[in-house]
Design a protein around this motif. Sequence first.
Motif, PDB file in Angstrom:
ATOM      1  N   GLY A  40      -4.180  -4.225  -2.259  1.00  0.00           N
ATOM      2  CA  GLY A  40      -4.043  -2.926  -3.274  1.00  0.00           C
ATOM      3  C   GLY A  40      -2.951  -2.980  -3.953  1.00  0.00           C
ATOM      4  N   GLU A  41      -2.255  -2.028  -4.240  1.00  0.00           N
ATOM      5  CA  GLU A  41      -0.935  -1.802  -4.842  1.00  0.00           C
ATOM      6  C   GLU A  41       0.287  -2.449  -4.412  1.00  0.00           C
ATOM      7  N   GLU A  42       0.055  -3.109  -3.226  1.00  0.00           N
ATOM      8  CA  GLU A  42       1.478  -3.632  -2.656  1.00  0.00           C
ATOM      9  C   GLU A  42       1.854  -4.866  -3.439  1.00  0.00           C
ATOM     10  N   GLY A  43       0.740  -5.665  -4.091  1.00  0.00           N
ATOM     11  CA  GLY A  43       1.407  -6.931  -4.753  1.00  0.00           C
ATOM     12  C   GLY A  43       0.241  -7.678  -5.532  1.00  0.00           C
ATOM     13  N   PRO A  44       0.412  -8.581  -5.910  1.00  0.00           N
ATOM     14  CA  PRO A  44      -0.668  -9.381  -6.495  1.00  0.00           C
ATOM     15  C   PRO A  44      -1.519  -9.976  -5.150  1.00  0.00           C
TER      16      PRO A  44
END
Length: 83
Positions: A40-44
């Motif tokens: 998710g929003e943690e990283g690519p």
Amino acid sequence: MARYAGGELHWIPFLGLRLRPRHAIARRGLTVSTRRPLVGEEGPAGYWTVDCGGVSLAMSEDALTGFLAWVESAPPSAHLDAA
């Protein structure tokens, strides 16, 4: 950015004027406790987080392969604490 130098991983800031490492992580006694893909929003997509005894690193899958090879290629005595 990071580079392997002898028995240490030198972590160098990507932005900035200094080319000297900001952190050095010694291979001696280093163990990978967990590794998991970032979600998710943690990283690519395609990046992983690796926990190594209080230090968490995020890296691409290619960098993870190199990092694990570097940790595992240490001589057997490198995983012993210097007590």
